[in-house]
Write an enzyme that holds these catalytic residues in place. Sequence first.
Site, PDB file in Angstrom:
ATOM      1  N   VAL A  65       0.825  -1.213   0.000  1.00 31.93           N
ATOM      2  CA  VAL A  65       0.000   0.000   0.000  1.00 31.93           C
ATOM      3  C   VAL A  65       0.858   1.262   0.000  1.00 31.93           C
ATOM      4  CG1 VAL A  65      -1.968  -1.123   1.140  1.00 31.93           C
ATOM      5  CG2 VAL A  65      -0.331   0.163   2.528  1.00 31.93           C
ATOM      6  N   TYR A 156       3.165   7.516  15.572  1.00 24.96           N
ATOM      7  CA  TYR A 156       2.112   6.549  15.234  1.00 24.96           C
ATOM      8  C   TYR A 156       0.734   7.169  15.462  1.00 24.96           C
ATOM      9  CZ  TYR A 156      -0.823   2.335  15.664  1.00 24.96           C
ATOM     10  OH  TYR A 156      -1.821   1.391  15.526  1.00 24.96           O
ATOM     11  N   LYS A 160      -2.307   7.965  12.782  1.00 29.24           N
ATOM     12  CA  LYS A 160      -3.656   7.404  12.941  1.00 29.24           C
ATOM     13  C   LYS A 160      -4.701   8.511  13.089  1.00 29.24           C
ATOM     14  CE  LYS A 160      -2.862   3.042  12.499  1.00 29.24           C
ATOM     15  NZ  LYS A 160      -3.483   2.287  11.414  1.00 29.24           N
TER      16      LYS A 160
HETATM   17  P1  NAD Z   1      -0.455  -6.739  12.353  1.00 34.02           P
HETATM   18  O1  NAD Z   1       0.937  -6.201  12.367  1.00 34.02           O
HETATM   19  O2  NAD Z   1      -0.711  -8.103  12.834  1.00 34.02           O
HETATM   20  O3  NAD Z   1      -1.114  -6.583  10.920  1.00 34.02           O
HETATM   21  C1  NAD Z   1      -0.844  -5.518  10.081  1.00 34.02           C
HETATM   22  C2  NAD Z   1      -0.953  -6.022   8.666  1.00 34.02           C
HETATM   23  O4  NAD Z   1      -0.673  -4.945   7.759  1.00 34.02           O
HETATM   24  C3  NAD Z   1       0.050  -7.134   8.370  1.00 34.02           C
HETATM   25  O5  NAD Z   1      -0.584  -8.170   7.669  1.00 34.02           O
HETATM   26  C4  NAD Z   1       1.083  -6.446   7.502  1.00 34.02           C
HETATM   27  O6  NAD Z   1       1.738  -7.304   6.603  1.00 34.02           O
HETATM   28  C5  NAD Z   1       0.210  -5.448   6.775  1.00 34.02           C
HETATM   29  N1  NAD Z   1       0.993  -4.359   6.188  1.00 34.02           N
HETATM   30  C6  NAD Z   1       1.926  -3.599   6.807  1.00 34.02           C
HETATM   31  N2  NAD Z   1       2.463  -2.763   5.913  1.00 34.02           N
HETATM   32  C7  NAD Z   1       1.862  -3.005   4.734  1.00 34.02           C
HETATM   33  C8  NAD Z   1       1.995  -2.467   3.438  1.00 34.02           C
HETATM   34  N3  NAD Z   1       2.883  -1.505   3.186  1.00 34.02           N
HETATM   35  N4  NAD Z   1       1.203  -2.928   2.429  1.00 34.02           N
HETATM   36  C9  NAD Z   1       0.290  -3.910   2.682  1.00 34.02           C
HETATM   37  N5  NAD Z   1       0.148  -4.475   3.883  1.00 34.02           N
HETATM   38  C10 NAD Z   1       0.918  -4.021   4.897  1.00 34.02           C
HETATM   39  O7  NAD Z   1      -1.293  -5.685  13.205  1.00 34.02           O
HETATM   40  P2  NAD Z   1      -2.821  -5.637  13.662  1.00 34.02           P
HETATM   41  O8  NAD Z   1      -2.780  -5.503  15.124  1.00 34.02           O
HETATM   42  O9  NAD Z   1      -3.628  -6.698  13.022  1.00 34.02           O
HETATM   43  O10 NAD Z   1      -3.202  -4.206  13.068  1.00 34.02           O
HETATM   44  C11 NAD Z   1      -4.109  -3.974  12.009  1.00 34.02           C
HETATM   45  C12 NAD Z   1      -4.455  -2.503  11.986  1.00 34.02           C
HETATM   46  O11 NAD Z   1      -5.061  -2.137  13.216  1.00 34.02           O
HETATM   47  C13 NAD Z   1      -3.223  -1.601  11.847  1.00 34.02           C
HETATM   48  O12 NAD Z   1      -3.534  -0.501  11.020  1.00 34.02           O
HETATM   49  C14 NAD Z   1      -2.968  -1.138  13.266  1.00 34.02           C
HETATM   50  O13 NAD Z   1      -2.289   0.093  13.307  1.00 34.02           O
HETATM   51  C15 NAD Z   1      -4.385  -1.060  13.808  1.00 34.02           C
HETATM   52  N6  NAD Z   1      -4.479  -1.148  15.268  1.00 34.02           N
HETATM   53  C16 NAD Z   1      -4.048  -2.244  15.957  1.00 34.02           C
HETATM   54  C17 NAD Z   1      -4.189  -2.269  17.346  1.00 34.02           C
HETATM   55  C18 NAD Z   1      -3.752  -3.434  18.195  1.00 34.02           C
HETATM   56  O14 NAD Z   1      -3.800  -3.315  19.437  1.00 34.02           O
HETATM   57  N7  NAD Z   1      -3.355  -4.551  17.638  1.00 34.02           N
HETATM   58  C19 NAD Z   1      -4.733  -1.183  18.025  1.00 34.02           C
HETATM   59  C20 NAD Z   1      -5.160  -0.089  17.289  1.00 34.02           C
HETATM   60  C21 NAD Z   1      -5.030  -0.082  15.921  1.00 34.02           C
END
Ligand code: NAD
Length: 248
Positions: A65, A156, A160
Amino acid sequence: MFQLTGKVALVTGGSRGIGRACCEALAEHGATVVVNYVKGEAAAKEVADAITARGGKAEIAGFDVADTKAAEAAIDEIAKRHGRLDILVANAGISIDGLLLRLKEEDVDRLFQVNVKGSLACAKAATKVMMRARTGRIMFMSSVVAEMGNVGQTAYAASKAAVIGAAKSIAREFASRNITVNVITPGFIDTDMTSNMTDAMKEQLVKVVPLGRTGTAREIAAACVYLASDEAAYVTGQVLRVNGGMYV
Ligand code: NAD
């Protein structure tokens, strides 16, 4: 309720964590799901195989992305191949933590390249298709820290928070085309992204969560299914907080 049969959904970063849960939940409700991945082709294939094994429809699509041109071209191709794109979950994201005084410019750039520019490129490509269909659903995955801030997460949180401003603007721009645009702000969810935290850190964090526990990816996916559904047709420009009461 929440029937998505006949709809095509793209979930960026769908090979694991919250993205994977969104893929599975959308497919359970009848959508054909395109599982995007950047490095984890095998993991993405496993997600798609698990969905098809349960009678759902899924395929994989590899693109970064952060490479905005590649992302736009890939989304264009997906929409052409299916003749539609009804749902985009702009979930792909990275976290790089550090106190402000130790913040590296390249880390700020990388966070904004993936979390902001990447999400916007996907939304831009998706709205082009949705505009013609005069219907569509876009969900951005932000974070609780976008609204409440957090020590060590300045860059970060900024990335967001940027997504929330963008989503509200896109919601206004495309409301007349019947495209709804919303944001999900997960709290502290147990995924690979949070797995590097020590048990002591997790314990400390959970203390500030009124529901007294971390959330599950499936609980975020449920919000995603709702916002993707016809039942959420009158919901746009909103921030849906799924955080156990951590920020109210
Ligand atoms: P994760 O790291 O398990 O998953 C993130 C996914 O995004 C991975 O599959 C990764 O390969 C993909 N990704 C990263 N860079 C990319 C790129 N350039 N192109 C395509 N894919 C890419 O994390 P998660 O916890 O499942 O997080 C998912 C979303 O939720 C993220 O945006 C994260 O910031 C947000 N989020 C997570 C939490 C948490 O507590 N886990 C809290 C708030 C927000």
